[in-house]
Design an enzyme around this catalytic site. Structure first.
Site, PDB file in Angstrom:
ATOM      1  CE  LYS A 104       2.475  46.984  46.577  1.00  0.00           C
ATOM      2  NZ  LYS A 104       1.479  47.596  47.497  1.00  0.00           N
ATOM      3  CD  GLU A 114       5.436  37.206  43.657  1.00  0.00           C
ATOM      4  OE1 GLU A 114       6.050  36.527  42.821  1.00  0.00           O
ATOM      5  OE2 GLU A 114       6.001  37.864  44.558  1.00  0.00           O
ATOM      6  CB  SER A 122       1.923  53.537  51.803  1.00  0.00           C
ATOM      7  OG  SER A 122       0.727  53.015  52.360  1.00  0.00           O
TER       8      SER A 122
HETATM    9  C1  LIG Z   1       1.275  47.208  48.788  1.00  0.00           C
HETATM   10  C2  LIG Z   1       0.957  48.319  49.687  1.00  0.00           C
HETATM   11  C3  LIG Z   1       1.419  48.357  51.016  1.00  0.00           C
HETATM   12  C4  LIG Z   1       2.186  47.229  51.649  1.00  0.00           C
HETATM   13  O1  LIG Z   1       3.391  46.909  51.068  1.00  0.00           O
HETATM   14  P1  LIG Z   1       4.790  47.284  51.737  1.00  0.00           P
HETATM   15  O2  LIG Z   1       5.777  46.553  50.919  1.00  0.00           O
HETATM   16  O3  LIG Z   1       4.734  46.822  53.163  1.00  0.00           O
HETATM   17  O4  LIG Z   1       4.927  48.748  51.654  1.00  0.00           O
HETATM   18  C5  LIG Z   1       1.155  49.481  51.777  1.00  0.00           C
HETATM   19  N1  LIG Z   1       0.423  50.510  51.279  1.00  0.00           N
HETATM   20  C6  LIG Z   1      -0.061  50.499  50.029  1.00  0.00           C
HETATM   21  C7  LIG Z   1      -0.854  51.661  49.558  1.00  0.00           C
HETATM   22  C8  LIG Z   1       0.181  49.412  49.190  1.00  0.00           C
HETATM   23  O5  LIG Z   1      -0.300  49.408  47.936  1.00  0.00           O
END
Ligand SMILES: *Cc1c(COP(=O)(O)O)cnc(C)c1O
Length: 392
Positions: A89, A111, A377
């Site tokens: 993010k 938000e 992610s």
């Molecule tokens: C917020 C988040 C997601 C989901 O958000 P996307 O916009 O679909 O990427 C996925 N993995 C992690 C670690 C997150 O913090």
């Protein structure tokens, strides 16, 4: 088939800017300026420098040897979990804060549901010395206390949304109301590839650093700059958009998006939008969303707070409808199993969101000659309570 956004802000049938007239000025100002600013040398230089020195990029593309042996294939993990603040993010919030500064905005609003985007936003506001207001559902504030504490320590004001179900969609309504009331000095920082045009395209561009790095890393490790498959989890869709971005027009690469099935798509406790959703408008964008027969948004469920979103971004709705993307789901339980497995085999505790992508290895066909990239992610620190509770 074209998978890039068109002049009107549409990916195929999806996207656009369906906004109240009162927001037209703000959204239009952004639309008129974003490309020129983010494509400028001066912007790119500052963006790339912060990604390197502050975020810690490039993130490694790690060959997961024991995981590969288990599935008799070649699995590479794109380590977004190693970024500052623990997830992808931050790539987007760094990009948007630099844009906000260049548009002379003094006050940042956002938000957040799980609090991850709130933390990433509060982080860059501290870095740039900008005022930060985070809207969050009253129920989410209670559920996500550690992230609320982080945001406050970083200097953000956390404002509870007390209407409706007191969760993410109510926080979104509050943020939009704030933006309408403060059109001059306020920048609305959206956390995924959702919202009215140009947000989905802009966020995808900032996250595209993920696949940009993958190309040279794969070239060095495999002698080819593309993999056979890329797997990423989808909440709103930003980490997936970033991981797919530079491969969207390369049909040799299979793009696999994994949604959160929750307790199962046959139950009403799910967040698998493409499976149970229908076309409609959410957050100013025409896309797929979970709604009842009267068009009211229904409450999603996933064990992972970051996937607990009742829509998907318009790019993903288009990838789904056109067939360019392969959409599968993983249940809460399958994601947990995949998380414990990665931890034991590789010594990496993944975020619960990313565990959904890992669970796909049990659902797809693969072979020993293929190269598969899984976008990891985020890291699992924030999910330790759930992991320990569910281990019994
Ligand atoms: C917020 C988040 C997601 C989901 O958000 P996307 O916009 O679909 O990427 C996925 N993995 C992690 C670690 C997150 O913090």
């Amino acid at each position: 088939m074209n998978y890039k956004i068109n002049e009107q802000g549409f990916y195929g049938d999806f996207g656009g800017a369906f906004i109240p007239e009162m927001l037209y000025h703000n959204v239009n100002e952004l639309k008129e300026n974003y490309l020129q600013i983010i494509e400028s040398d001066d912007f790119q230089e500052e963006f790339k420098d912060l990604l390197k020195e502050y975020v810690g990029r490039p993130t490694p593309l790690y060959f997961a040897k024991r995981l590969s042996e288990k599935y008799n294939t070649n699995v590479f993990l794109k380590r977004e979990d190693l970024n500052h603040t623990g997830a992808h993010k931050i790539n987007n919030t760094i990009g948007q804060i630099l844009l906000a500064k260049r548009m002379n905005k003094k006050r940042i609003i956002a938000e957040t549901g799980a609090g991850q985007h709130g933390v990433a936003t509060a982080t860059v506001c501290a870095l740039m010395n900008l005022k930060c207001i985070i809207y969050m559902g009253e129920i989410d504030i209670k559920r996500q206390a550690p992230n609320v504490a982080r945001m406050k320590m970083l200097g953000a004001e956390v404002r509870p949304a007390t209407s409706g179900s007191k969760t993410l969609k109510d926080a979104t309504n509050e943020a939009i109301r704030d933006w309408i009331a403060n059109p001059e000095d306020t920048y609305y920082l959206i956390g995924s590839v959702v919202g009215p045009h140009p947000y989905p395209d802009m966020v995808a561009r900032f996250q595209s650093i993920i696949s940009e790095e993958m190309k040279s890393q794969l070239m060095a490790k495999t002698g080819r700059d593309y993999p056979d498959k890329i797997i990423a989890c989808v909440g709103g869709g930003s980490n997936a958009a970033g991981a797919f971005y530079h491969y969207i027009d390369n049909e040799k690469v299979e793009l696999i998006a994994v949604e959160a099935d929750g307790l199962g798509i046959e139950t009403d406790k799910t967040a698998a939008t493409t499976q149970v959703g229908t076309e409609g408008i959410i957050h100013g964008s025409k896309t797929l969303l979970m709604q009842n027969s009267e068009g009211q948004i229904t409450e999603p469920h996933s064990i992972s707070a970051g996937l607990d979103y009742p829509g998907v971004g318009p790019l993903h709705a288009h990838l789904f409808k056109s067939g360019r993307g392969t959409f599968i789901g993983a249940t809460d339980k399958e994601a947990l199993t995949a998380a414990y497995q990665l931890t034991k085999l590789e010594g990496i505790i993944p975020a619960l969101e990313s565990s959904h992508a890992l669970a796909a290895l049990d659902k797809i066909e693969c072979n020993s000659t293929e190269n598969i990239v899984i976008n990891l992610s985020g890291r699992g620190d924030k999910d330790m309570e759930t992991y320990i509770r569910m281990m019994q």
